[in-house]
Scaffold this motif. Structure first.
Motif, PDB file in Angstrom:
ATOM      1  N   ARG A  16     -27.528  17.958 -11.590  1.00 41.20           N
ATOM      2  CA  ARG A  16     -25.900  17.972 -10.785  1.00 41.20           C
ATOM      3  C   ARG A  16     -25.599  16.291 -11.447  1.00 41.20           C
ATOM      4  NH1 ARG A  16     -25.265  14.821  -6.039  1.00 41.20           N
ATOM      5  NH2 ARG A  16     -27.764  14.028  -5.514  1.00 41.20           N
ATOM      6  N   ASP A  17     -24.036  16.412 -10.890  1.00 43.90           N
ATOM      7  CA  ASP A  17     -23.399  14.870 -11.014  1.00 43.90           C
ATOM      8  C   ASP A  17     -23.858  14.436  -9.808  1.00 43.90           C
ATOM      9  OD1 ASP A  17     -22.383  15.677 -13.671  1.00 43.90           O
ATOM     10  OD2 ASP A  17     -21.033  17.255 -12.986  1.00 43.90           O
ATOM     11  N   VAL A  18     -23.575  13.298 -10.238  1.00 40.36           N
ATOM     12  CA  VAL A  18     -23.659  12.433  -9.275  1.00 40.36           C
ATOM     13  C   VAL A  18     -22.887  11.054  -9.347  1.00 40.36           C
ATOM     14  CG1 VAL A  18     -25.700  10.378  -7.973  1.00 40.36           C
ATOM     15  CG2 VAL A  18     -26.118  12.450  -9.406  1.00 40.36           C
ATOM     16  N   SER A  19     -21.783  10.530  -8.012  1.00 37.24           N
ATOM     17  CA  SER A  19     -21.102   9.326  -9.081  1.00 37.24           C
ATOM     18  C   SER A  19     -21.862   8.077  -8.205  1.00 37.24           C
ATOM     19  CB  SER A  19     -19.936   9.432  -7.212  1.00 37.24           C
ATOM     20  OG  SER A  19     -20.587   9.710  -6.253  1.00 37.24           O
ATOM     21  N   ARG A  20     -21.058   7.257  -9.481  1.00 37.40           N
ATOM     22  CA  ARG A  20     -20.975   6.020  -8.773  1.00 37.40           C
ATOM     23  C   ARG A  20     -21.739   5.753  -6.886  1.00 37.40           C
ATOM     24  NH1 ARG A  20     -20.906   0.518 -11.665  1.00 37.40           N
ATOM     25  NH2 ARG A  20     -21.198  -1.076 -10.014  1.00 37.40           N
ATOM     26  N   SER A  21     -20.267   5.944  -7.096  1.00 35.03           N
ATOM     27  CA  SER A  21     -20.579   5.839  -4.934  1.00 35.03           C
ATOM     28  C   SER A  21     -21.696   6.447  -4.041  1.00 35.03           C
ATOM     29  CB  SER A  21     -19.741   6.470  -4.110  1.00 35.03           C
ATOM     30  OG  SER A  21     -19.055   7.585  -4.538  1.00 35.03           O
ATOM     31  N   GLU A  22     -22.112   7.371  -4.935  1.00 31.24           N
ATOM     32  CA  GLU A  22     -23.090   7.959  -4.585  1.00 31.24           C
ATOM     33  C   GLU A  22     -24.182   7.369  -4.669  1.00 31.24           C
ATOM     34  OE1 GLU A  22     -26.135  11.688  -4.112  1.00 31.24           O
ATOM     35  OE2 GLU A  22     -24.206  12.311  -4.924  1.00 31.24           O
ATOM     36  N   ASN A  56     -24.448   9.853 -15.289  1.00 30.27           N
ATOM     37  CA  ASN A  56     -23.917  10.469 -14.288  1.00 30.27           C
ATOM     38  C   ASN A  56     -24.934  11.854 -13.610  1.00 30.27           C
ATOM     39  OD1 ASN A  56     -22.830   8.600 -13.528  1.00 30.27           O
ATOM     40  ND2 ASN A  56     -20.482   8.981 -14.022  1.00 30.27           N
ATOM     41  N   ARG A  57     -25.239  12.426 -14.576  1.00 28.66           N
ATOM     42  CA  ARG A  57     -26.245  13.194 -14.346  1.00 28.66           C
ATOM     43  C   ARG A  57     -27.941  13.029 -14.199  1.00 28.66           C
ATOM     44  NH1 ARG A  57     -24.391  18.342 -13.786  1.00 28.66           N
ATOM     45  NH2 ARG A  57     -25.593  20.005 -15.205  1.00 28.66           N
ATOM     46  N   ASP A  91     -24.838   4.418  -5.129  1.00 29.50           N
ATOM     47  CA  ASP A  91     -24.688   2.822  -4.272  1.00 29.50           C
ATOM     48  C   ASP A  91     -25.159   3.356  -3.042  1.00 29.50           C
ATOM     49  OD1 ASP A  91     -23.614   0.946  -6.351  1.00 29.50           O
ATOM     50  OD2 ASP A  91     -21.635   1.254  -6.167  1.00 29.50           O
ATOM     51  N   TYR A 143     -27.357   3.399 -13.685  1.00 29.36           N
ATOM     52  CA  TYR A 143     -25.378   4.000 -13.422  1.00 29.36           C
ATOM     53  C   TYR A 143     -25.489   4.325 -15.281  1.00 29.36           C
ATOM     54  CZ  TYR A 143     -24.127   0.621  -9.663  1.00 29.36           C
ATOM     55  OH  TYR A 143     -24.444   0.371  -8.264  1.00 29.36           O
TER      56      TYR A 143
END
Length: 109
Positions: A44-50, A39-40, A52, A36
């Motif tokens: 591209r940006d990657v969310s914590r939910s992605e 987020n990059r 997980d 975590y």
């Protein structure tokens, strides 16, 4: 180590870690830790939910592999039965499943 060379399942995902659940002394061996820290990823940006969701998919992979192997075996048995009794079931679905199994294990399925 299992016949495929990886830690046998089932695995679980909890608190950012994929765990081997075969241990009798707690949650088992940590196999994968979600990162975590940034987020990059790869431009591209990657969310914590992605992150997980990816970890849950990794945790489910031994179970998914076992289910796919059983399904491919069943399809093969049904195909043989049908072909011996005047019916026809093509090999496409079974071949696709076997190719995925080979991809996951590194061995011909």
């Amino acid at each position: 180590m299992a016949e495929h060379g990886f830690t046998p399942g089932p695995w679980q995902f909890e608190d950012g870690v994929v765990w081997d659940t075969l241990s009798n002394n707690g949650p088992g061996i940590p196999l994968f830790r979600a990162d975590y820290g940034t987020n990059r990823r790869w431009g591209r940006d990657v969310s914590r939910s992605e992150i997980d969701a990816n970890a849950r998919l990794i945790a489910a992979s031994p179970t998914l592999l076992e289910a796919l192997t059983r399904a491919a075996d069943e399809i093969e048995d049904l195909r043989k039965y049908a072909n011996n009794h005047g019916g026809m079931i093509d090999n496409e679905r079974c071949d696709y499943a076997r190719a995925a199994i080979t991809l996951a294990t590194g061995k011909d399925a």
